[in-house]
Scaffold this active site. Sequence first.
Site, PDB file in Angstrom:
ATOM      1  N   GLU A  73     -41.479  63.550  15.888  1.00  0.00           N
ATOM      2  CA  GLU A  73     -41.308  64.480  16.856  1.00  0.00           C
ATOM      3  C   GLU A  73     -40.218  65.299  17.041  1.00  0.00           C
ATOM      4  OE1 GLU A  73     -40.914  63.998  21.910  1.00  0.00           O
ATOM      5  OE2 GLU A  73     -39.373  63.208  20.371  1.00  0.00           O
ATOM      6  N   ASP A 123     -42.347  53.006  16.891  1.00  0.00           N
ATOM      7  CA  ASP A 123     -41.651  54.246  17.477  1.00  0.00           C
ATOM      8  C   ASP A 123     -40.284  54.023  16.878  1.00  0.00           C
ATOM      9  OD1 ASP A 123     -40.846  56.507  19.113  1.00  0.00           O
ATOM     10  OD2 ASP A 123     -42.436  56.136  20.322  1.00  0.00           O
ATOM     11  N   HIS A 182     -46.996  60.831  26.202  1.00  0.00           N
ATOM     12  CA  HIS A 182     -46.537  60.237  27.821  1.00  0.00           C
ATOM     13  C   HIS A 182     -45.526  60.967  28.042  1.00  0.00           C
ATOM     14  CE1 HIS A 182     -43.591  59.562  24.308  1.00  0.00           C
ATOM     15  NE2 HIS A 182     -42.960  59.017  25.049  1.00  0.00           N
ATOM     16  N   ASP A 183     -45.095  62.446  27.663  1.00  0.00           N
ATOM     17  CA  ASP A 183     -44.038  63.186  28.161  1.00  0.00           C
ATOM     18  C   ASP A 183     -44.534  64.395  28.806  1.00  0.00           C
ATOM     19  OD1 ASP A 183     -41.899  61.428  27.288  1.00  0.00           O
ATOM     20  OD2 ASP A 183     -42.109  62.675  25.410  1.00  0.00           O
ATOM     21  N   ASP A 197     -38.727  59.722  16.964  1.00  0.00           N
ATOM     22  CA  ASP A 197     -38.612  60.154  18.295  1.00  0.00           C
ATOM     23  C   ASP A 197     -37.241  61.165  18.003  1.00  0.00           C
ATOM     24  OD1 ASP A 197     -38.647  59.853  21.165  1.00  0.00           O
ATOM     25  OD2 ASP A 197     -36.432  59.497  20.682  1.00  0.00           O
TER      26      ASP A 197
HETATM   27  C1  NOJ Z   1     -38.935  61.818  23.410  1.00  0.00           C
HETATM   28  C2  NOJ Z   1     -39.882  60.780  23.785  1.00  0.00           C
HETATM   29  O1  NOJ Z   1     -40.990  60.988  23.705  1.00  0.00           O
HETATM   30  C3  NOJ Z   1     -39.371  60.702  25.276  1.00  0.00           C
HETATM   31  O2  NOJ Z   1     -40.089  59.842  26.275  1.00  0.00           O
HETATM   32  C4  NOJ Z   1     -37.790  60.123  25.357  1.00  0.00           C
HETATM   33  O3  NOJ Z   1     -37.387  60.247  26.799  1.00  0.00           O
HETATM   34  C5  NOJ Z   1     -36.906  61.106  24.651  1.00  0.00           C
HETATM   35  N1  NOJ Z   1     -37.572  61.260  23.268  1.00  0.00           N
HETATM   36  C6  NOJ Z   1     -35.710  60.394  24.310  1.00  0.00           C
HETATM   37  O4  NOJ Z   1     -35.976  59.269  23.498  1.00  0.00           O
END
Ligand code: NOJ
Length: 521
Positions: free
Chosen positions: A267, A102, A328-329, A204
């Site tokens: 992402e 990541d 995971h979000d 990310d």
């Molecule tokens: C996206 C990530 O998936 C998330 O978990 C994170 O808090 C934010 N970006 C900031 O890096």
Amino acid sequence: MASAAGDDWWKRGVIYQIYPRSFQDSDGDGIGDLRGIESRLQHLAELGVDAIWISPIFPSPMADFGYDISDYCGIDPMFGTLEDFDRLLAAAHDRGLRLLLDFVPSHTSDRHPWFEESRASRQSARRDWYVWRDPAPGGGPPNNWLSEFGGPAWSFDEATGQYYLHIYLPQQPALNWRNPDVRSAMLDVLRFWFERGVDGFRVDAAEHLAPDEHLRDNYSNPDWQPHMGPARSMFRTHTAHQPEGHRVVREMRRVADAYPDRVLIGEAYGTIEEVVSYYGPELGGFHLPFNFALIDALWDAAHIAALVDDYEAALPEGAWPNWVLGNHDRARIASRVGPAQARIAAMLLLTLRGTPTIYQGDELGLENADVPPEAVQDPWELNVPGQGLGRDPVRTPMPWDASPGAGFTAGRPWLPISTQTNVAVQAQEPASMLTLHRRLLTLRRAEPALSVGSYRTISAQDDVFVYERRHADRRLVVMLNFSSELRHVRPSGRLVLSTNVDRSEFDGTLLPDEGLVLDES
Ligand code: NOJ
Ligand code: MG
């Protein structure tokens, strides 16, 4: 390098996301680690995935659980050492599994030496590595930008009398990608890991690279609702998806292209048009900008069919699609659509055209776990409590077996482990969600029609979504019953696989919540 559809491993392959804190603990501290992951590679091999993406494992104060990095080229001691990493990479490669890391380019930790140097004085050689501005004329932050995790996107630094930008937590200062030294230092990070043999990166928060350099105010969103999170009370006109960010992505891609067979997955949350823009001109951006369309989708056959068609139509010429059900979000798929429909979702994910990413635990049909207020860890939930924004319920440790630490840890787990189900039990059950995943993945591997074949929507009526996947003279038809009632359809084709795994005959009846793959070659 560029090759006919299907030759690239990341087009045929299936990716599995590991949230390392919660996969497997090897040293009893209650937190997953690299040796733990190594010890569980067998699970992934049996599942039948092709690659793992591991959320951040780098040294970090863990204000955002690794998404606040203080050293891009090391391993946090909590997870192990560089040596452990090399061992894990070799063990994964031995099993034919690719490994993605990541990459978190839009911000560092506030404890990264670069930021410490930057904040030390206005004259610091690294001052411009981050985004510093004077207070607004009447005092207060330089503009109205909001942090994704609540509050303003600016924090005041008393010592030097200026504000710094952070799109996320104050402990995550935004890097200034307009500075050429930042660019070269960060691109070197990619090279460092590529040289070690890493097969690619998930990048990310790519939409937040290089926000507007003139710091123009964002506009407020009249349709905002609290469940959207505080930051969505503003449109992100000047903070997200900026042209300079796209240029940065193309530079990352050039670095990746200097190594064979590497992949960059981006992402970037946005509209379909915004998402596909990250393929870049002449496909010189991300190989796969994550397609999160299914995550927010209304769970309805006609709606999902339209969404698939819209996405297919929006793809630039030659771009390879991808699909995601969770991460995971975001809330677990089994909680969003219910356990019965989660099986439909699994068949959809693994039979659509495009690279699927499976989030750890979804192969068991895990639902959002209950995390009592006193156990909360996620900074987002702590900042904005009680609104259902917290991410802990989807980050609880993997339940491997029925032992007290669920086979995850010999110690006290960092988040409660849900006892809904576990791998050992599901591995024995012929009709479990895990068995269904294994069967779907075996089928996908055996049938090029399902991986690299063409896609065509056939119909979406009466809660049943029907589509065709075709390759050479192989024609597979997928029928998904989005309702919990019987549906009668055309009795044609030979049954290849049902979500009711033990079913072997097809007579034109779709059982409630049932999905089928039929051979109509
Ligand atoms: C996206 C990530 O998936 C998330 O978990 C994170 O808090 C934010 N970006 C900031 O890096
Ligand atoms: Mg540990």
